[in-house]
Design an enzyme around this catalytic site. Structure first.
Site, PDB file in Angstrom:
ATOM      1  N   PHE A  47      28.176  27.158  73.081  1.00 54.21           N
ATOM      2  CA  PHE A  47      28.442  26.839  71.678  1.00 54.21           C
ATOM      3  C   PHE A  47      27.649  27.850  70.844  1.00 54.21           C
ATOM      4  CE2 PHE A  47      27.931  24.591  67.690  1.00 54.21           C
ATOM      5  CZ  PHE A  47      29.230  24.151  67.470  1.00 54.21           C
ATOM      6  N   ASP A  70      21.649  22.031  77.135  1.00 52.56           N
ATOM      7  CA  ASP A  70      22.286  21.465  75.947  1.00 52.56           C
ATOM      8  C   ASP A  70      23.375  20.529  76.457  1.00 52.56           C
ATOM      9  OD1 ASP A  70      24.086  20.932  73.875  1.00 52.56           O
ATOM     10  OD2 ASP A  70      23.791  22.881  72.921  1.00 52.56           O
ATOM     11  N   TYR A 110      26.092  12.413  67.750  1.00 51.03           N
ATOM     12  CA  TYR A 110      27.262  12.011  66.954  1.00 51.03           C
ATOM     13  C   TYR A 110      28.565  12.113  67.733  1.00 51.03           C
ATOM     14  CZ  TYR A 110      26.710  17.057  66.090  1.00 51.03           C
ATOM     15  OH  TYR A 110      26.509  18.408  66.235  1.00 51.03           O
ATOM     16  N   LYS A 111      28.499  12.590  68.991  1.00 52.16           N
ATOM     17  CA  LYS A 111      29.735  12.697  69.782  1.00 52.16           C
ATOM     18  C   LYS A 111      29.925  11.411  70.605  1.00 52.16           C
ATOM     19  CE  LYS A 111      29.153  17.742  70.201  1.00 52.16           C
ATOM     20  NZ  LYS A 111      30.132  18.249  69.239  1.00 52.16           N
ATOM     21  N   ARG A 165      41.928  20.374  71.987  1.00 55.61           N
ATOM     22  CA  ARG A 165      40.942  19.567  72.728  1.00 55.61           C
ATOM     23  C   ARG A 165      41.235  18.079  72.551  1.00 55.61           C
ATOM     24  NH1 ARG A 165      34.804  21.053  71.448  1.00 55.61           N
ATOM     25  NH2 ARG A 165      35.389  20.054  69.491  1.00 55.61           N
TER      26      ARG A 165
HETATM   27  C1  LIG Z   1      27.065  22.371  72.775  1.00 58.05           C
HETATM   28  C2  LIG Z   1      26.725  22.182  71.322  1.00 58.05           C
HETATM   29  N1  LIG Z   1      25.502  22.508  70.868  1.00 58.05           N
HETATM   30  C3  LIG Z   1      25.173  22.356  69.572  1.00 58.05           C
HETATM   31  C4  LIG Z   1      26.089  21.839  68.664  1.00 58.05           C
HETATM   32  C5  LIG Z   1      25.808  21.672  67.198  1.00 58.05           C
HETATM   33  O1  LIG Z   1      24.514  21.641  66.818  1.00 58.05           O
HETATM   34  P1  LIG Z   1      24.101  20.872  65.475  1.00 58.05           P
HETATM   35  O2  LIG Z   1      24.070  19.410  65.821  1.00 58.05           O
HETATM   36  O3  LIG Z   1      22.792  21.443  65.123  1.00 58.05           O
HETATM   37  O4  LIG Z   1      25.159  21.143  64.444  1.00 58.05           O
HETATM   38  C6  LIG Z   1      27.359  21.483  69.092  1.00 58.05           C
HETATM   39  C7  LIG Z   1      28.338  20.942  68.126  1.00 58.05           C
HETATM   40  O5  LIG Z   1      29.454  20.643  68.378  1.00 58.05           O
HETATM   41  C8  LIG Z   1      27.689  21.669  70.452  1.00 58.05           C
HETATM   42  O6  LIG Z   1      28.902  21.348  70.881  1.00 58.05           O
END
Ligand SMILES: Cc1ncc(COP(=O)(O)O)c(C=O)c1O
Length: 410
Positions: free
Chosen positions: A127, A199, A224-225, A369
């Site tokens: 990401f 991550d 939030y997912k 997706r």
């Molecule tokens: C793998 C991954 N890392 C980081 C993030 C986003 O980071 P943040 O919560 O700081 O916007 C996402 C957002 O979809 C993501 O999919």
């Protein structure tokens, strides 16, 4: 040939051990929600919890809430509530700030634990925020970021591992939904003397992570997912207990001080995971998250994973019948909880799907997706979504000019 009929889907729903959890979420009528991998649906426990936080805790108790309603300990308390979902003992998880902030903080701390080593290995397909932040840390620290595909990490570590300080990967490829070999990459990194930073935004709440069992060092993820913590819900950071004493984060804010209310001019870190605290947390979001994750106490990650794989198996079978290209690996061990479908007209097709109540999203250049949260997506949802997709493609409904308009957020 897998059975993709509505009758079979209804039979699967009838014997689904998680089916009862769907009512713990508020889903609008007429919507098949397959975007819980971006923003989880609203948990039924959240509105009441937020009402209490706003009207009683903030409105009546006011500043006293920091003690009376234990606002002060929310980052560690909510972190402890998240720990079982991560497969972690509770005192290793801290809730707060955004994923991006936590990635930055953890990367600096990890580099500080490996002085003399200057290389960070990360995924060319991660990401974007991960790569952007690691590049910035490299500019500040003199480290070098090398983008190495996950399948080549073990080889690079075997050849040049003595230089590598941190191996930082996404657990799932956010575009294709491919699940990375977390245990294998972790072992290879540790064998080379490097630390891992995972991550898990796209797996936490959907795929077991088993942070303690796999001896992970740092884990960062959003809530939030699949955790359904709500828009802007704070992220979390896991730091293995064995690293707490040497954990020296970049952002040494006053909430992470040993005695925040002594208001000392110099920084002294708190003990344990509390030193990962930075500043005043977003309490409305954090307490909404606390209510949202209560549902996880009623099941476990193995049951969630089993249903998620069954849902994605069924959707892949439906998509195969439509003759579309599935970009997600078919092997269970290499699949997260989403199915990515490749199509040159991904954008108008998704716009047409959303117009018909089937909500997913797209990622450039050509990925549709579909995310499957086993807590509230049913097998009937799966075949219904595929039927609508098939109908749109058969009728060319997505060619309507109104579906050519691009919104800011896709
Ligand atoms: C793998 C991954 N890392 C980081 C993030 C986003 O980071 P943040 O919560 O700081 O916007 C996402 C957002 O979809 C993501 O999919």
């Amino acid at each position: 040939m897998p059975d993709t009929s509505r009758e079979h889907a209804a039979a699967l729903d009838a014997r689904d051990p998680l089916a009862g959890l769907r009512k713990r979420f508020r889903l609008p009528e007429g919507v098949v929600y397959l975007d819980g991998n971006s923003l989880g649906a609203l948990p039924d426990d959240v509105p009441g919890a937020l009402d209490d936080v706003v009207h009683r805790q903030w409105g009546v108790d006011l500043i006293r809430s920091w003690n009376a309603n234990d606002w002060w300990n929310a980052p560690t308390r909510v972190g402890a509530a998240l720990a079982p979902v991560l497969g972690a003992a509770p005192d290793q998880v801290l809730c707060g700030d955004s994923t991006s902030v936590q990635l930055f903080n953890a990367m600096v701390a990890a580099l500080r634990m490996r002085p003399g080593r200057t290389v960070v290995l990360t995924d060319p397909d991660s990401f974007p925020t991960d790569g952007y932040l690691f590049d910035s840390v490299a500019r500040m620290s003199g480290a070098t970021v090398r983008r190495v595909p996950p399948g080549e990490v073990a080889g690079v570590l075997a050849a040049e591992g003595a230089q590598v300080a941190v191996v930082a990967y996404n657990h799932v490829d956010y575009r294709t939904g491919e699940l990375r070999d977390l245990p294998g990459i972790t072992r290879a990194a540790h064998d080379a003397g490097a630390l891992v930073l995972w991550d898990v935004c796209h797996t936490v709440g959907a795929v077991p992570i088993d942070a303690d069992a796999h001896d992970l060092d740092f884990v960062v993820g959003c809530t939030y997912k699949y955790l359904s913590g709500g828009p802007g819900a704070p992220a979390f950071l896991y730091v293995a207990r064995r690293l707490h004493d040497v954990f020296d984060p970049a952002l040494t804010g006053w909430h992470g001080h040993a005695e925040p209310f002594a208001m000392e001019p110099g920084y002294r870190p708190a003990d344990g995971i509390s030193r990962a605290r930075i500043g005043t947390p977003p309490l409305l979001n954090m307490l909404a998250l606390e209510a949202a994750v209560r549902v996880f106490a009623e099941t476990d990650t193995a049951a969630i994973r089993a249903k998620s794989l069954a849902l994605t198996d069924l959707f892949i079978a439906c998509v195969d019948e439509l003759g579309l290209e599935v970009a997600t690996p078919r092997e269970h061990a290499r699949r997260g909880s989403q199915v990515a479908v490749r199509h040159d007209e991904a954008h108008p097709i998704m716009a047409a799907l959303i117009d018909r109540g089937v909500i997913g999203d797209i990622r450039p250049p050509d990925i549709l997706r579909f995310g499957f949260n086993a807590l509230y997506v049913s097998y009937t949802d799966v075949v219904e979504a595929a039927a609508v997709l098939g109908d749109i493609l058969a009728t060319g409904a997505h060619r309507d000019p109104r579906f050519a308009v691009r919104a800011t957020v896709t």
